[in-house]
Structure formats: C-alpha cells, structure tokens
Design an enzyme around this catalytic site. Structure first.
Site, PDB file in Angstrom:
ATOM      1  NE  ARG A   6       5.830  -5.835  -1.945  1.00 16.81           N
ATOM      2  CZ  ARG A   6       4.727  -4.796  -2.394  1.00 16.81           C
ATOM      3  NH1 ARG A   6       3.364  -5.112  -2.613  1.00 16.81           N
ATOM      4  NH2 ARG A   6       5.127  -3.409  -2.627  1.00 16.81           N
ATOM      5  N   GLY A  56       3.199   2.065   3.382  1.00 18.72           N
ATOM      6  CA  GLY A  56       3.954   0.983   3.073  1.00 18.72           C
ATOM      7  C   GLY A  56       3.235   0.184   2.223  1.00 18.72           C
ATOM      8  CB  CYS A  57       3.275  -3.551   1.018  1.00 21.52           C
ATOM      9  SG  CYS A  57       2.430  -4.427   0.020  1.00 21.52           S
ATOM     10  CG  PHE A  58      -0.939  -1.111  -2.347  1.00 25.31           C
ATOM     11  CD1 PHE A  58      -0.484  -2.404  -2.750  1.00 25.31           C
ATOM     12  CD2 PHE A  58      -0.938  -0.128  -3.511  1.00 25.31           C
ATOM     13  CE1 PHE A  58      -0.281  -2.717  -3.909  1.00 25.31           C
ATOM     14  CE2 PHE A  58      -0.525  -0.531  -4.856  1.00 25.31           C
ATOM     15  CZ  PHE A  58      -0.155  -1.820  -5.057  1.00 25.31           C
TER      16      PHE A  58
END
Length: 236
Positions: A6, A56-58
């Site tokens: 990421r 999605g990404c937290f």
C-alpha cells in the site's frame, strides 16, 4: 494487500493526484453520493451503542467516523475471521475471512444507527464495488456490515433495499450484512493513521477527500477535531 504494498503505491498515487489536480476542481478519488436517510432506523436506546462497518482500507473508514459527532471512539480492526488470524500479515493474504473493519462506539442520543449507515454508504466508500475499494483489491477490503443484534440487521437490510430501489447508484449494492462474531483491534500503528499521516500520498488521494465530503454533505455531524483512539484510551 500488504502494508508495504500500500505504501509502495503512494508514489503512483501522488502522480495521479498531481494529474487530477491539473484537470479537475476536486482532488477526490471518488465522489460522494447524495442519498436519502433510511426510512427505518434503530429504536432509541440508552447508553453507548456499537456499530461495526467494513468499507475498504480501515484508515479512511476510521478517519471519517472520528470526525463524526456522536461517535465516542472508532477503532480499526478485523472482523469475519478467527482470533488466531486477526493480524495484518495474515489477513493481507485474503484467505482468513477477515475484512478490515472499524468498531464504532456512539451515543444514540446524538447520532442514530441509521445516520451512521447513511454516512457509511454516502461518504465512506462505494458499496457497489465487489471485494475491493479503489486501489485495494481482495476480500479483506469488501463492503460489509457486521450487526450486533437483529434490529441492526433489519435496518441495514431495509436500507440497502431502499437505496437499490431508488437507484441512487449506477450498479447494485454488494454490501454483505451478517452477525458480528468478533472484532479484533488492529495493530497500534494502524490506529489514528489518517490524522497522524495527513501528507502520506495514499491518505491525501484516497482518504482526505472523504473527510471533505463528510464536512460538505453532513455539516451538522462534522467534527473539526477528530475523536482519536489515543485520546479515548487516555481518558479511560
């Protein structure tokens, strides 16, 4: 995808950010969708209540709800799998059943479960993306609502049906609604990530626009100063 992957995409995100800024008036990776409030909501209750959402990404999910009035705490973590695999290395394989999720503790006298759902579907993520969200791909990034009781499930299911019937999105909602079997807090370095890393390209491109959308679409619910995990722990 793994944490390092990421971050590796940050350089590409920064280039995309610069390009989009040259051609569009908004830096948002995704535009928020104006949607009606739920016709059905959870009945009023006393005391702190819990909601658990995955979108999605937290980092971004947590960041939005930390800027939401009535939210007492929002913790990044994992839901949908076992405690034994509730760690970032394992869930990044996409094989544990977990989703990156956020546990929200809120005051129902200030904000309702239905209002949290409206923000979740409007600002937090795109509920029509299956097993991904933006640049993040895998079942760990799926759209999901983990309900703590039957009333939450009834309200969430009814709202999805309402939004699909109103055709507020171009595609059907793929959000899964199911009971919460467990929530496991993520590693400390994931907590308050948006606030602690506001210039990180991934955050700038994917998540800060969500905060701006919250401020624009829900001004009465917007908090300028976020309610951080670190501050919540300090007061306990």
């Amino acid at each position: 995808m793994r944490f390092i992957s990421r971050l590796a995409r940050s350089a590409a995100a920064l280039s995309a950010l610069a390009l989009s800024a040259s051609f569009t008036p908004s830096l948002a990776a995704e535009d928020a969708v104006v949607i009606p409030p739920p016709a059905l909501d959870v009945s009023s209750a006393d005391g702190t209540q819990t909601a658990v959402f995955a979108g999605g990404c937290f980092w971004g999910v947590q960041g939005v709800f930390q800027h939401t009035a009535g939210v007492l705490n929002a913790v990044s973590g994992y839901s949908g799998g076992s405690q034994a695999t509730a760690n970032y290395t394992a869930i990044s394989t996409g094989a544990t059943g977990h989703a990156e999720a956020v546990e929200i503790k809120y005051n129902p006298k200030q904000i309702s479960y239905g209002q949290l759902l409206q923000i979740f579907f409007s600002v937090v993520h795109d509920p029509t993306q299956l097993n991904r969200q933006g640049p993040d791909v895998g079942t760990q990034y799926r759209s999901a609502i983990f309900t703590v009781n039957d009333e939450q499930k009834k309200v969430a299911d009814a709202y999805i049906a309402q939004l699909d019937a109103a055709r507020v999105y171009k595609k059907p909602i793929v959000t899964k609604v199911g009971p919460l079997d467990g929530f496991y807090a993520a590693e400390a370095y994931h907590q308050d990530y948006l606030t602690l890393h506001p210039t990180q390209p991934y955050i700038v491109y994917n998540d800060l626009p969500k905060i701006e959308n919250l401020k624009k679409l829900f001004p009465k619910d917007y908090l300028t100063k976020p309610t951080l995990v670190s501050s919540a722990r300090a007061t306990n």
